[in-house]
Design a protein around this motif. Structure first.
Motif, PDB file in Angstrom:
ATOM      1  N   ILE A 113       0.705  -1.418   0.015  1.00 55.96           N
ATOM      2  CA  ILE A 113      -0.307  -0.188  -0.017  1.00 55.96           C
ATOM      3  C   ILE A 113       0.544   1.322  -0.306  1.00 55.96           C
ATOM      4  O   ILE A 113      -0.100   2.316  -0.943  1.00 55.96           O
ATOM      5  CB  ILE A 113      -0.524  -0.193   1.209  1.00 55.96           C
ATOM      6  N   ILE A 114       1.874   1.508   0.975  1.00 54.82           N
ATOM      7  CA  ILE A 114       2.874   2.617   0.974  1.00 54.82           C
ATOM      8  C   ILE A 114       3.714   2.113  -0.211  1.00 54.82           C
ATOM      9  O   ILE A 114       4.204   3.423  -0.831  1.00 54.82           O
ATOM     10  CB  ILE A 114       4.221   2.443   2.254  1.00 54.82           C
ATOM     11  N   GLY A 115       3.897   1.518  -0.946  1.00 57.50           N
ATOM     12  CA  GLY A 115       4.713   1.590  -2.122  1.00 57.50           C
ATOM     13  C   GLY A 115       3.551   2.188  -3.219  1.00 57.50           C
ATOM     14  O   GLY A 115       3.987   2.758  -4.360  1.00 57.50           O
ATOM     15  N   MET A 116       2.263   1.322  -3.424  1.00 56.14           N
ATOM     16  CA  MET A 116       1.529   2.133  -4.827  1.00 56.14           C
ATOM     17  C   MET A 116       1.849   3.895  -4.150  1.00 56.14           C
ATOM     18  O   MET A 116       1.270   4.380  -5.176  1.00 56.14           O
ATOM     19  CB  MET A 116       0.429   1.121  -4.337  1.00 56.14           C
ATOM     20  N   PHE A 117       1.110   4.399  -2.632  1.00 55.76           N
ATOM     21  CA  PHE A 117       1.264   5.550  -2.351  1.00 55.76           C
ATOM     22  C   PHE A 117       2.152   5.942  -2.820  1.00 55.76           C
ATOM     23  O   PHE A 117       1.904   7.703  -3.854  1.00 55.76           O
ATOM     24  CB  PHE A 117       0.315   5.588  -0.851  1.00 55.76           C
ATOM     25  N   LEU A 118       3.538   5.700  -2.460  1.00 51.09           N
ATOM     26  CA  LEU A 118       4.637   6.508  -3.504  1.00 51.09           C
ATOM     27  C   LEU A 118       4.454   6.604  -4.636  1.00 51.09           C
ATOM     28  O   LEU A 118       5.133   8.007  -5.366  1.00 51.09           O
ATOM     29  CB  LEU A 118       6.258   5.675  -3.032  1.00 51.09           C
TER      30      LEU A 118
ATOM     31  N   GLU B  97      -4.804  -2.386  -8.556  1.00 49.05           N
ATOM     32  CA  GLU B  97      -3.534  -2.727  -7.815  1.00 49.05           C
ATOM     33  C   GLU B  97      -3.405  -2.667  -6.248  1.00 49.05           C
ATOM     34  O   GLU B  97      -2.411  -3.148  -5.781  1.00 49.05           O
ATOM     35  CB  GLU B  97      -2.758  -2.346  -8.560  1.00 49.05           C
ATOM     36  N   LEU B  98      -3.959  -2.156  -5.658  1.00 48.58           N
ATOM     37  CA  LEU B  98      -4.090  -1.192  -4.681  1.00 48.58           C
ATOM     38  C   LEU B  98      -4.340  -2.312  -3.352  1.00 48.58           C
ATOM     39  O   LEU B  98      -3.650  -3.517  -3.118  1.00 48.58           O
ATOM     40  CB  LEU B  98      -4.596  -0.134  -3.711  1.00 48.58           C
TER      41      LEU B  98
ATOM     42  N   SER C 158      -7.957   2.327  -0.803  1.00 46.58           N
ATOM     43  CA  SER C 158      -8.250   3.192  -1.649  1.00 46.58           C
ATOM     44  C   SER C 158      -8.622   4.440  -1.843  1.00 46.58           C
ATOM     45  O   SER C 158      -8.018   5.543  -2.224  1.00 46.58           O
ATOM     46  CB  SER C 158      -9.447   2.712  -2.767  1.00 46.58           C
ATOM     47  N   GLY C 159      -9.193   5.111  -0.806  1.00 50.65           N
ATOM     48  CA  GLY C 159      -9.871   6.365  -0.100  1.00 50.65           C
ATOM     49  C   GLY C 159      -8.653   7.283   0.407  1.00 50.65           C
ATOM     50  O   GLY C 159      -9.009   8.197   0.003  1.00 50.65           O
ATOM     51  N   ALA C 160      -8.410   6.494   1.270  1.00 49.98           N
ATOM     52  CA  ALA C 160      -6.938   6.596   2.016  1.00 49.98           C
ATOM     53  C   ALA C 160      -5.860   7.728   0.929  1.00 49.98           C
ATOM     54  O   ALA C 160      -4.975   8.517   1.218  1.00 49.98           O
ATOM     55  CB  ALA C 160      -6.494   6.201   2.926  1.00 49.98           C
ATOM     56  N   VAL C 161      -5.369   6.202   0.183  1.00 49.32           N
ATOM     57  CA  VAL C 161      -3.969   6.898  -0.629  1.00 49.32           C
ATOM     58  C   VAL C 161      -4.260   7.914  -1.835  1.00 49.32           C
ATOM     59  O   VAL C 161      -3.543   8.446  -2.013  1.00 49.32           O
ATOM     60  CB  VAL C 161      -4.001   5.520  -1.482  1.00 49.32           C
TER      61      VAL C 161
END
Length: 266
Positions: free
Chosen positions: A11-16, A69-70, A108-111
């Motif tokens: 999740i952190i990787g997808m956010f970045l 993908e999340l 999904s909402g947070a990211v």
């Protein structure tokens, strides 16, 4: 809502990654639009301009990939490998499915929202101040409200809700699509189809344009930004109609495929 360490890393990787895509896109758009044009306006002009799908598709493709993908792809893998059966046996079928939907909604909402906050911060600090004395206010900065700050708040809340709904729709399709490679690009395929088909159908038929444009996915993902395609309809009204349409599809379609899945062991 328990999330294991491996999922947190993803999740952190997808956010970045999503944040980096947005930042690179913003820099590209500023260079392409021209420094003098951009500098005449607030940073909000750049923020909305980079999301205009008639000029730049990077942002939209990023949303579609994120929806897939999340978390949805992980649920697909669990479903196909029967790993979700342990969760179902422990919590019950309905409770297990609700838990997955809640996780997908929150993640999904947070990211999505945090990535937009990062983007706005980057634009303000490094590209163009969001608020500066004497800067012009363009039409794209007041699409949902006459005040630029209120417009931004509305845009963030509504687009985040739209992203959550779109992501939940992709999650629902894991009961229908069997191939993981097909499912991995479902977000892009469905997103582009829902962006291209409604305006094409409306122009081809020439009747009921506003009604045919209700499923136009930009209504919920880019509220107010694609109004020239929709016609002379208040963007908030169009957002409400489109959101209600997709919510009904999600509730009815989700209930149907989950019941069928439970019945036939999908």
């Amino acid at each position: 809502m328990n999330i294991d360490k491996k999922s947190w890393i993803k999740i952190i990787g997808m956010f970045l990654l999503f944040s980096a895509i947005l930042i690179i896109d913003a820099v590209y758009v500023k260079n392409r639009e021209g420094g003098q044009l951009i500098s005449a306006y607030s940073g909000f002009y750049l923020y909305y301009a980079m999301q205009d799908l008639t000029l730049y598709l990077v942002y939209f493709i990023g949303i579609c990939i994120l929806a897939n993908e999340l978390y949805a792809i992980d649920c697909f893998k669990m479903h196909k490998n029967k790993f979700d059966h342990m969760i179902i046996q422990r919590k019950g079928y309905v409770s297990a499915q609700r838990m997955m939907i809640m996780k997908n909604t929150c993640i999904s909402g947070a990211v999505f929202l945090l990535a937009h906050i990062v983007l706005l911060s980057f634009i303000h600090c490094f590209l163009q101040p969001l608020y500066a004395e004497g800067m012009l206010v363009s039409e794209n900065m007041c699409l949902l409200a006459s005040d630029v700050t209120l417009n931004l708040m509305l845009y963030l809340v509504l687009s985040t809700a739209g992203m959550i709904l779109f992501s939940d729709l992709i999650l629902m399709l894991r009961f229908v699509i069997k191939n993981i490679y097909v499912y991995a690009v479902t977000g892009i395929i469905i997103g582009l189809a829902l962006y291209l088909i409604p305006p094409f159908a409306a122009n081809a038929l020439g009747i009921g344009k506003q009604v045919l444009m209700i499923p136009f996915i930009a209504n919920i993902l880019l509220p107010g930004l694609e109004t020239y395609l929709v016609g002379q309809v208040d963007p908030l009204v169009m957002y409400g109609l489109a959101f209600l349409f997709y919510l009904i599809v999600l509730v009815i379609g989700g209930k149907f495929v989950m019941n069928r899945g439970h019945q036939y062991g999908w």
